[in-house]
Motif scaffolding. Structure first.
Motif, mmCIF file in Angstrom:
data_model
loop_
_atom_site.group_PDB
_atom_site.id
_atom_site.type_symbol
_atom_site.label_atom_id
_atom_site.label_comp_id
_atom_site.label_asym_id
_atom_site.label_seq_id
_atom_site.Cartn_x
_atom_site.Cartn_y
_atom_site.Cartn_z
ATOM 1 N N ALA A 97 1.784 6.788 -6.960
ATOM 2 C CA ALA A 97 0.806 7.497 -7.225
ATOM 3 C C ALA A 97 1.073 8.952 -7.116
ATOM 4 C CB ALA A 97 -0.483 7.338 -6.789
ATOM 5 N N GLU A 98 1.704 9.625 -6.156
ATOM 6 C CA GLU A 98 2.050 10.721 -5.702
ATOM 7 C C GLU A 98 2.971 11.411 -6.834
ATOM 8 O OE1 GLU A 98 3.309 11.747 -1.952
ATOM 9 O OE2 GLU A 98 1.884 10.324 -0.806
ATOM 10 N N ALA A 127 0.661 -1.069 -0.003
ATOM 11 C CA ALA A 127 -0.054 -0.054 -0.181
ATOM 12 C C ALA A 127 0.865 1.069 -0.098
ATOM 13 C CB ALA A 127 -0.922 0.087 1.350
ATOM 14 N N GLU A 128 1.864 1.172 0.792
ATOM 15 C CA GLU A 128 2.761 2.302 0.909
ATOM 16 C C GLU A 128 3.542 2.748 -0.570
ATOM 17 O OE1 GLU A 128 6.375 4.237 3.760
ATOM 18 O OE2 GLU A 128 5.938 2.202 3.792
ATOM 19 N N THR A 185 2.197 1.562 -3.458
ATOM 20 C CA THR A 185 1.234 2.171 -4.479
ATOM 21 C C THR A 185 0.708 3.657 -4.216
ATOM 22 O OG1 THR A 185 0.474 -0.014 -4.649
ATOM 23 C CG2 THR A 185 -0.987 1.860 -5.361
ATOM 24 N N GLU A 186 0.732 3.950 -2.990
ATOM 25 C CA GLU A 186 0.290 5.416 -2.563
ATOM 26 C C GLU A 186 1.454 6.453 -3.036
ATOM 27 O OE1 GLU A 186 -0.301 5.248 1.329
ATOM 28 O OE2 GLU A 186 -2.207 4.097 1.097
#
Length: 419
Positions: free
Chosen positions: A206-207, A199-200, A202-203
């Motif tokens: 995305a940023e 999750a870290e 992917t986030e």
């Protein structure tokens, strides 16, 4: 489908048991001496049952010719894992590294070709001379940070930060974001808190994609976004994740394992210091014997496949044992120095597109260490290295060394965004 190869010499020998107990590739016993495990498994043939994590069965391909056969046949051995992952719990520690992503590693044609061309075109913008200079500058700066102490952990102090600093700039990634992504990649390779690490990752990417949509630059991320393939944000995100993954964990292990080889093989070290062996050739020896990615190249047959006397179950992972296949005694006749037929970069349509810059980065980094740290010797507690458990990588837990203290000032590496 029966794809048993033509010719003799490849079928499992008669007599031994045909169903060995599944070998756990994730425990400390395997990490301590994987070669011993591979040797024991060879009596069962080229395809053997393993467990990648508790309750996650797979088949490991340990024969060289068998590995090539799988890697070169994407029709029988497709890469898309979505049918497999339906039955895998979300907290499975290997899921983040094996789950479907719309990138050129986990897709099949025609999607694979479209995405791979975009990645290859972005990588083609890297100038080798500029890359060599920038890697050298980062290496010198890192060495200056610990050189006066006369001792260091070359994994934590050098091999890990160097590719992160470099790819931070190659991808146009802000430093704080890059550190988060590096932690995430280590988490999914180790299988520790892997769901959170994924999750870290992917986030964070995305940023980065959103940032480069707003403010493009000369970096690889912007090149991907501007590619004629017209990648969506999701597609761009997963190509960047792939590039960062290849540039973080595997690259640090290539550097650290290469240094370890030179520190523990007197013959290899003498040849390098004597000028009869190039660092590149020493790294090829490493890529035969201890590739940084030991087991990977996942594929998921759509139906049961009879392969060299073994049934490969439909939708169950088939994993290429790069390290085991390289050590196949049927292919090991003759010298390996200068021989680049190892499988560390894969083979077939999914051959690693970044092998040229990856090898250059490791070569320059090791050259700078050998030139910059006189009297370099290992300092492992108890005299032996220890290796991180994990089914996919070959990774040291630390690389402690001693050397004669040096006080030379650093050379600034400057802006890498245009490499």
């Amino acid at each position: 489908m029966d794809i048993t190869p033509r010719g003799a010499g490849h079928a499992p020998p008669p007599g031994p048991p045909t169903h060995p107990e599944r070998v756990r590739l994730y425990d400390e016993a395997f990490a301590a001496d994987p070669a011993r495990t591979y040797t024991r498994l060879r009596e069962y043939g080229d395809a053997v049952p393993v467990e990648l994590a508790p309750g996650v069965p797979a088949t490991l391909i340990i024969g060289y010719e068998a590995a090539l056969e799988v890697l070169r046949d994407p029709v029988t051995f497709p890469k898309d894992p979505r049918r497999w992952q339906r039955d895998v719990p979300q907290d499975c520690p290997v899921l983040p590294l094996m789950m479907y992503r719309p990138n050129c590693m986990y897709t099949d044609d025609p999607v694979h070709t479209r995405l791979r061309r975009a990645v290859t075109r972005a990588l083609d913008h890297i100038d080798s001379s500029a890359l060599r200079e920038h890697v050298g500058g980062i290496a010198e700066e890192l060495i200056a940070g610990f050189g006066a102490a006369g001792e260091a952990d070359l994994l934590a102090d050098f091999a890990r930060p160097l590719p992160l600093l470099l790819f931070n700039r190659l991808l146009g990634c802000p430093p704080a974001l890059n550190e988060r992504l590096a932690r995430g990649y280590q988490g999914i390779f180790d299988g520790v808190a892997a769901e959170k690490a994924n999750a870290e990752l992917t986030e964070g990417v995305a940023e980065l994609i959103a940032l480069k949509r707003r403010r493009p630059g000369p970096d690889l991320t912007s090149k991907l976004l501007a590619d004629p393939a017209e990648l969506s944000d999701e597609e761009a995100l997963h190509q960047v994740l792939l590039l960062m993954g290849a540039g973080a964990e595997p690259e640090q292990n290539l550097i650290a394992n290469g240094v370890h080889l030179l520190l523990t093989s007197a013959e290899m070290a003498d040849d390098v210091w004597g000028g009869s062996l190039l660092i590149e050739d020493a790294l090829d020896e490493l890529l035969w014997s201890d590739p940084p990615i030991a087991n990977f190249g996942f594929t998921y047959p759509r139906q049961d496949v009879k392969f060299r006397g073994t049934i490969l179950p439909a939708h169950q992972p088939v994993v290429i044992g790069f390290s085991a296949a390289n050590a196949d005694p049927r292919t090991m006749a003759g010298a390996r120095v200068g021989n680049r037929a190892h499988l560390a970069w894969g083979a077939g349509p999914h051959l690693c597109p970044a092998k040229r810059p990856a090898l250059l980065i490791a070569t320059v980094a090791i050259e700078k260490l050998l030139d910059g740290l006189p009297g370099l010797t290992p300092a492992f507690p108890g005299g032996e290295a220890t290796w991180r458990p994990g089914p996919f990588h070959r990774a040291l837990t630390a690389l402690p060394v001693r050397f004669s203290p040096v006080t030379a000032g650093p050379r600034r590496h400057g802006d890498l965004s245009g490499v």
